[in-house]
Design a protein around this motif. Sequence first.
Motif, PDB file in Angstrom:
ATOM      1  N   ARG A  21       0.856  -1.022  -0.046  1.00 20.22           N
ATOM      2  CA  ARG A  21      -0.029  -0.036  -0.020  1.00 20.22           C
ATOM      3  C   ARG A  21       0.873   1.230  -0.036  1.00 20.22           C
ATOM      4  O   ARG A  21       0.761   2.164  -0.745  1.00 20.22           O
ATOM      5  CB  ARG A  21      -0.953  -0.010   1.231  1.00 20.22           C
ATOM      6  N   GLN A  22       1.955   1.145   0.793  1.00 22.34           N
ATOM      7  CA  GLN A  22       2.810   2.480   0.920  1.00 22.34           C
ATOM      8  C   GLN A  22       3.379   2.841  -0.677  1.00 22.34           C
ATOM      9  O   GLN A  22       3.535   3.749  -0.915  1.00 22.34           O
ATOM     10  CB  GLN A  22       3.771   2.389   1.968  1.00 22.34           C
ATOM     11  N   GLU A  23       3.943   1.822  -1.101  1.00 27.58           N
ATOM     12  CA  GLU A  23       4.733   1.753  -2.468  1.00 27.58           C
ATOM     13  C   GLU A  23       3.511   2.357  -3.457  1.00 27.58           C
ATOM     14  O   GLU A  23       3.773   3.387  -4.329  1.00 27.58           O
ATOM     15  CB  GLU A  23       5.165   0.470  -3.041  1.00 27.58           C
ATOM     16  N   ALA A  24       2.236   1.996  -3.303  1.00 24.42           N
ATOM     17  CA  ALA A  24       1.148   2.558  -4.408  1.00 24.42           C
ATOM     18  C   ALA A  24       1.039   3.858  -3.986  1.00 24.42           C
ATOM     19  O   ALA A  24       0.596   4.652  -4.777  1.00 24.42           O
ATOM     20  CB  ALA A  24      -0.174   1.569  -4.158  1.00 24.42           C
ATOM     21  N   ILE A  25       0.914   4.310  -2.775  1.00 21.73           N
ATOM     22  CA  ILE A  25       0.820   5.738  -2.242  1.00 21.73           C
ATOM     23  C   ILE A  25       1.945   6.595  -2.600  1.00 21.73           C
ATOM     24  O   ILE A  25       1.810   7.538  -3.384  1.00 21.73           O
ATOM     25  CB  ILE A  25       0.701   5.955  -0.874  1.00 21.73           C
ATOM     26  N   ASP A  26       3.163   6.033  -2.676  1.00 17.79           N
ATOM     27  CA  ASP A  26       4.179   6.815  -3.099  1.00 17.79           C
ATOM     28  C   ASP A  26       4.176   6.805  -4.666  1.00 17.79           C
ATOM     29  O   ASP A  26       4.568   7.891  -5.350  1.00 17.79           O
ATOM     30  CB  ASP A  26       5.797   5.924  -2.925  1.00 17.79           C
ATOM     31  N   LYS A  27       3.945   6.118  -5.361  1.00 19.69           N
ATOM     32  CA  LYS A  27       3.803   5.688  -6.825  1.00 19.69           C
ATOM     33  C   LYS A  27       2.647   6.997  -7.161  1.00 19.69           C
ATOM     34  O   LYS A  27       2.847   7.602  -8.176  1.00 19.69           O
ATOM     35  CB  LYS A  27       3.371   4.498  -7.377  1.00 19.69           C
ATOM     36  N   MET A  28       1.524   7.045  -6.738  1.00 20.88           N
ATOM     37  CA  MET A  28       0.430   7.732  -6.771  1.00 20.88           C
ATOM     38  C   MET A  28       1.015   9.436  -6.684  1.00 20.88           C
ATOM     39  O   MET A  28       0.655  10.124  -7.640  1.00 20.88           O
ATOM     40  CB  MET A  28      -0.824   7.588  -5.835  1.00 20.88           C
ATOM     41  N   LYS A  29       1.695   9.728  -5.717  1.00 21.53           N
ATOM     42  CA  LYS A  29       2.225  11.073  -5.500  1.00 21.53           C
ATOM     43  C   LYS A  29       2.949  11.256  -6.641  1.00 21.53           C
ATOM     44  O   LYS A  29       3.017  12.541  -7.205  1.00 21.53           O
ATOM     45  CB  LYS A  29       3.100  10.928  -4.158  1.00 21.53           C
ATOM     46  N   ARG A  30       3.847  10.491  -7.065  1.00 22.67           N
ATOM     47  CA  ARG A  30       4.842  10.723  -8.117  1.00 22.67           C
ATOM     48  C   ARG A  30       3.914  11.079  -9.399  1.00 22.67           C
ATOM     49  O   ARG A  30       4.120  11.882 -10.228  1.00 22.67           O
ATOM     50  CB  ARG A  30       5.820   9.704  -8.353  1.00 22.67           C
ATOM     51  N   ALA A  31       2.938  10.142  -9.648  1.00 21.08           N
ATOM     52  CA  ALA A  31       2.131  10.426 -10.793  1.00 21.08           C
ATOM     53  C   ALA A  31       1.424  11.550 -10.685  1.00 21.08           C
ATOM     54  O   ALA A  31       1.189  12.153 -11.860  1.00 21.08           O
ATOM     55  CB  ALA A  31       1.247   8.967 -10.942  1.00 21.08           C
ATOM     56  N   LEU A  32       0.716  11.859  -9.691  1.00 23.99           N
ATOM     57  CA  LEU A  32       0.011  13.153  -9.706  1.00 23.99           C
ATOM     58  C   LEU A  32       0.900  14.249  -9.992  1.00 23.99           C
ATOM     59  O   LEU A  32       0.459  15.214 -10.418  1.00 23.99           O
ATOM     60  CB  LEU A  32      -0.641  13.196  -8.132  1.00 23.99           C
ATOM     61  N   ASP A  33       2.217  14.384  -9.213  1.00 25.44           N
ATOM     62  CA  ASP A  33       3.105  15.404  -9.785  1.00 25.44           C
ATOM     63  C   ASP A  33       3.547  15.559 -11.117  1.00 25.44           C
ATOM     64  O   ASP A  33       3.808  16.618 -11.858  1.00 25.44           O
ATOM     65  CB  ASP A  33       4.423  15.229  -9.020  1.00 25.44           C
ATOM     66  N   GLU A  34       3.457  14.429 -12.015  1.00 22.64           N
ATOM     67  CA  GLU A  34       3.587  14.357 -13.323  1.00 22.64           C
ATOM     68  C   GLU A  34       2.290  14.792 -14.159  1.00 22.64           C
ATOM     69  O   GLU A  34       2.430  14.895 -15.433  1.00 22.64           O
ATOM     70  CB  GLU A  34       3.825  13.133 -13.710  1.00 22.64           C
ATOM     71  N   PHE A  35       1.245  14.852 -13.527  1.00 25.54           N
ATOM     72  CA  PHE A  35      -0.045  14.822 -14.363  1.00 25.54           C
ATOM     73  C   PHE A  35      -0.512  16.442 -14.479  1.00 25.54           C
ATOM     74  O   PHE A  35      -0.698  17.191 -13.388  1.00 25.54           O
ATOM     75  CB  PHE A  35      -1.145  14.133 -13.409  1.00 25.54           C
ATOM     76  N   TYR A  36      -0.168  17.229 -15.468  1.00 25.53           N
ATOM     77  CA  TYR A  36      -0.410  18.546 -15.744  1.00 25.53           C
ATOM     78  C   TYR A  36      -1.661  18.506 -16.805  1.00 25.53           C
ATOM     79  O   TYR A  36      -1.666  18.107 -17.787  1.00 25.53           O
ATOM     80  CB  TYR A  36       0.707  19.212 -16.654  1.00 25.53           C
ATOM     81  N   ILE A  37      -2.712  19.448 -16.170  1.00 23.84           N
ATOM     82  CA  ILE A  37      -3.848  19.825 -16.987  1.00 23.84           C
ATOM     83  C   ILE A  37      -3.809  21.184 -16.779  1.00 23.84           C
ATOM     84  O   ILE A  37      -4.411  21.747 -15.764  1.00 23.84           O
ATOM     85  CB  ILE A  37      -5.058  18.851 -16.689  1.00 23.84           C
ATOM     86  N   GLU A  38      -4.033  21.940 -18.023  1.00 21.05           N
ATOM     87  CA  GLU A  38      -4.124  23.344 -18.126  1.00 21.05           C
ATOM     88  C   GLU A  38      -5.397  23.716 -18.707  1.00 21.05           C
ATOM     89  O   GLU A  38      -5.628  23.125 -19.624  1.00 21.05           O
ATOM     90  CB  GLU A  38      -2.857  24.213 -18.319  1.00 21.05           C
ATOM     91  N   GLY A  39      -5.768  24.917 -18.519  1.00 21.49           N
ATOM     92  CA  GLY A  39      -7.078  25.467 -19.089  1.00 21.49           C
ATOM     93  C   GLY A  39      -8.366  25.228 -18.295  1.00 21.49           C
ATOM     94  O   GLY A  39      -9.311  26.051 -18.337  1.00 21.49           O
ATOM     95  N   ILE A  40      -8.176  24.411 -17.322  1.00 24.36           N
ATOM     96  CA  ILE A  40      -9.475  23.959 -16.413  1.00 24.36           C
ATOM     97  C   ILE A  40      -8.792  23.818 -15.083  1.00 24.36           C
ATOM     98  O   ILE A  40      -7.900  23.542 -15.052  1.00 24.36           O
ATOM     99  CB  ILE A  40     -10.248  22.896 -16.866  1.00 24.36           C
ATOM    100  N   LYS A  41      -9.826  23.623 -14.182  1.00 21.57           N
ATOM    101  CA  LYS A  41      -9.509  23.460 -12.706  1.00 21.57           C
ATOM    102  C   LYS A  41      -9.697  21.796 -12.690  1.00 21.57           C
ATOM    103  O   LYS A  41     -10.624  21.394 -13.216  1.00 21.57           O
ATOM    104  CB  LYS A  41     -10.154  24.355 -11.685  1.00 21.57           C
ATOM    105  N   THR A  42      -8.705  20.983 -12.058  1.00 18.19           N
ATOM    106  CA  THR A  42      -8.974  19.791 -11.586  1.00 18.19           C
ATOM    107  C   THR A  42      -8.854  19.594 -10.268  1.00 18.19           C
ATOM    108  O   THR A  42      -8.318  20.316  -9.514  1.00 18.19           O
ATOM    109  CB  THR A  42      -7.931  18.805 -12.596  1.00 18.19           C
ATOM    110  N   THR A  43      -9.209  18.032  -9.901  1.00 19.60           N
ATOM    111  CA  THR A  43      -8.874  17.767  -8.477  1.00 19.60           C
ATOM    112  C   THR A  43      -7.881  16.832  -8.254  1.00 19.60           C
ATOM    113  O   THR A  43      -7.541  16.442  -7.219  1.00 19.60           O
ATOM    114  CB  THR A  43     -10.235  16.493  -8.067  1.00 19.60           C
ATOM    115  N   ILE A  44      -6.818  17.098  -9.191  1.00 19.56           N
ATOM    116  CA  ILE A  44      -5.485  16.695  -8.895  1.00 19.56           C
ATOM    117  C   ILE A  44      -4.881  17.172  -7.570  1.00 19.56           C
ATOM    118  O   ILE A  44      -4.231  16.321  -7.001  1.00 19.56           O
ATOM    119  CB  ILE A  44      -4.650  16.950 -10.035  1.00 19.56           C
ATOM    120  N   PRO A  45      -5.162  18.407  -7.361  1.00 19.61           N
ATOM    121  CA  PRO A  45      -4.404  19.026  -6.054  1.00 19.61           C
ATOM    122  C   PRO A  45      -4.886  18.428  -4.758  1.00 19.61           C
ATOM    123  O   PRO A  45      -4.264  18.226  -3.781  1.00 19.61           O
ATOM    124  CB  PRO A  45      -4.706  20.453  -6.142  1.00 19.61           C
TER     125      PRO A  45
END
Length: 448
Positions: A394-418
Amino acid sequence: MFKKILIANRGEIALRVIRTCKEMGIKTVAVYSTADADSLHVKFADEAVCIGPPPSNLSYLKMANIISAAEITNADAIHPGYGFLSENADFSRICEEHDIKFIGASAEMISKMGDKATAKATMKAAGVPCVPGSDGIIESFEQCQEIAEETGYPVMLKATAGGGGKGMRAVWKAEDLKEAWESARQESKAAFGNDDMYMEKLIEEPRHIEIQIVGDQYGKACHLSERDCSVQRRHQKLTEEVPSPFMTKKLRKEMGAAAVRAAEYIAYEGAGTVEFLVDKHRNFYFMEMNTRIQVEHPITEQVIDFDLIREQILVAAGVKISGKNYEPALHSIECRINAEDPYHGFRPSPGKITVLHAPGGHGVRLDTHVYAGYSIPPNYDSMIAKLITTARTRQEAIDKMKRALDEFYIEGIKTTIPFHRQLMEDKAYVEGNYTTAFMNDFKMKPEN
């Protein structure tokens, strides 16, 4: 096997079904409203048919238009995805009448399990633990008072035709019952055209844990482990994971057996979920059954290496299930990415995506239908992507999710990534110490 499947849905789930169909050598038909003409599911299907203007009731909920699209394209099956007509008994029946296979539950099954009061009575007969409360529809406020006293406060009033949290009221003391009864009925009448209510004991510190099941046409069913869906806002799921951090082997065995018993008792065909509330003492109670594929199905696929859409299609074509009950070998987390502003009450944020950079790497899966230049219409659910990470722990999945969210860029709209990025740092969440009330205390940190 089917030669051509029409997908009666839109967005990422339509694209998800198209991908599996292509791998199986099955032709696909996309349907779309004029608002979705540029969606990826339209581009990747073998054929596409416009079924109406943007409003759902004039397009994705317009049964006649969808059946017509299936007939003119010679589709021999319809996959409804989730939402829209996926749990509509009339649509399932109409498909059968037109000799088109509905890849899902029968009309009778949907009717039986779609009405919550009937579903509860059926599950009681099947020997599945149910929350104490009314045996069926409450006929009057006087009966409501009597049942509340017998059950013991706190209680939860629920609309039999409810969904998405509408027509639900928690009542903690007798003097609040009248107001809750009247407002819940009014809300249910407005939302569903039906004000029938039932009552259940309010489970304190509950977890929402669902068991994925698959049943075939021969009366056999199996389960594919659980998913914890407890992190919710206004009864809408925000993130899910498997296995549940609250689960034990003993509890999984008991809940899995109950879910299989439920499915086999009603001779269920297709993929579905049996949903339970689990209290802090790990007592579990049947809540409802969803007779369709779920939004969060990818995390189950990831931890047991299993294509649930493929299984749906095979079962609908008459193939027997393996009968095996699955145990999760890995840990997987899904974050639902919505076009909403989490810094301002999660208000919707439709519009044009100007920049999109998708995360990748080992153990990262992204299910989405959007791209840079795509305009998100305001007419439908705000979910635009599902980000899934899978790892050994689980901890590795959380750490991977944090890294993936940091890579996920969407501009032009607001999203729930933060929001999801902050969630992955939240102490209670990281410790697996959460219930369905988690979001009551969660506060977004200021925007940088």
